[in-house]
Design an enzyme around this catalytic site. Sequence first.
Site, PDB file in Angstrom:
ATOM      1  N   HIS A  62       0.753  -1.312   0.132  1.00 28.21           N
ATOM      2  CA  HIS A  62      -0.019   0.028  -0.119  1.00 28.21           C
ATOM      3  C   HIS A  62       0.753   1.371  -0.055  1.00 28.21           C
ATOM      4  O   HIS A  62       0.794   2.118  -1.053  1.00 28.21           O
ATOM      5  CB  HIS A  62      -1.129   0.003   1.237  1.00 28.21           C
ATOM      6  CG  HIS A  62      -2.100  -1.260   1.189  1.00 28.21           C
ATOM      7  ND1 HIS A  62      -2.755  -1.526   2.136  1.00 28.21           N
ATOM      8  CD2 HIS A  62      -2.368  -1.613  -0.029  1.00 28.21           C
ATOM      9  CE1 HIS A  62      -3.425  -2.485   1.949  1.00 28.21           C
ATOM     10  NE2 HIS A  62      -3.526  -2.714   0.519  1.00 28.21           N
ATOM     11  N   ASP A  82      -1.562   2.568   7.146  1.00 28.08           N
ATOM     12  CA  ASP A  82      -0.235   1.534   6.785  1.00 28.08           C
ATOM     13  C   ASP A  82       0.952   2.166   7.153  1.00 28.08           C
ATOM     14  O   ASP A  82       1.944   1.467   7.321  1.00 28.08           O
ATOM     15  CB  ASP A  82      -0.477   1.069   5.241  1.00 28.08           C
ATOM     16  CG  ASP A  82      -1.603   0.208   5.032  1.00 28.08           C
ATOM     17  OD1 ASP A  82      -1.544  -0.888   5.810  1.00 28.08           O
ATOM     18  OD2 ASP A  82      -2.439   0.438   4.286  1.00 28.08           O
TER      19      ASP A  82
END
Length: 359
Positions: free
Chosen positions: A198, A294
């Site tokens: 990500h 993330d």
Amino acid sequence: MKICVIGAGNGGQALAAYLALKGFDVALYNRSAWRIAPIIKNKRIKVEGEINAVATISFATTNLSEAIKGRKLLMVVLPAFAHRDIAKKIAPLLENGQVIILNPGRTAGAFEFYNTLKEEGVNKDIVVAETQTFIFASRASNPGVVKIFRIKNAVPVAALPSSKNPELEQVLSQVMPEFEIAPSTLYTSFNNIGAVFHPATIILNTGWVETTFGKFEFYFEGISPSVAKILEAIDAERCEVARKFGIEPMTAIQWLAYAYDVKGTNLYDAIHNNEGYRGIQAPTSLENRYILEDVPTSLVPISAFGKLAKVKTPIIDSIVQLASLMVGVDFFSEGRNFERLHLNGKTVEEVKQIMEVGE
């Protein structure tokens, strides 16, 4: 079994619908009413994609106490940066015998949640666990309408302390056979694949994201051969850190075969062979969970574990620094660093012990 899904983003709505379609009594909680207003009214969630059906849940609410009362299984489907906050809110409401699963925990999620409950004085007989990733690739188009692009074949899950794994398995065997019990949260935390896929992908596609507002396919168009090389370097750093803590990790390529039955000679090929990613659009801006979740709850703790084990993580660190500059947040200071996890001054062996038994 009565289940509560906490969080009504695309993942929460998808999971609530999936469980209701399997015949379970499901309550759905969300902090804000606007996201679940239609579901509060009609108790229905429309599912598209791999499943096409309309699920009827028991109720949806913005009242957390009402949502979890008498519910055996509490499925937390929130961005990992919200774990500490929801742990504080849920602490005085918990009942003996409840099982809490973070979907997913990212890195050290169950550990942070478990410690927060202890700080709040919780002494109930409960289980805290985390999954390695989320069970679906999904997106919500409207409140009450969600698309499941793909259901993963299997997802590792572990309890903290690991001695609670048999109790966790007993509950999950009745509910989600896709979940596989892992030895400890060391395994689920260090096999955090979101950390690989990500943040770097969106950082390396920032111009395209901001120019088109995410009008491109995140995986199929955003991950070019050169971007995939960066992801492979991040994956290699993650795996080296994991090995220093006694975990033999799945590489990203191995994980794609495990979760999606796709293969490739390199990460670029494996990702582009995964039809489960087909149609998943990029985020519309950098202010999204691929950065805000993330980076602080995946890359920052992996970097911290690496420093303790004397593993250099220059690519991971560079992505954290770039993300911090782009969104104006010092993620190394604000994320799950060792100070926030209360792990400063610990040895590798002590941290391994703590991540297995909770203290």
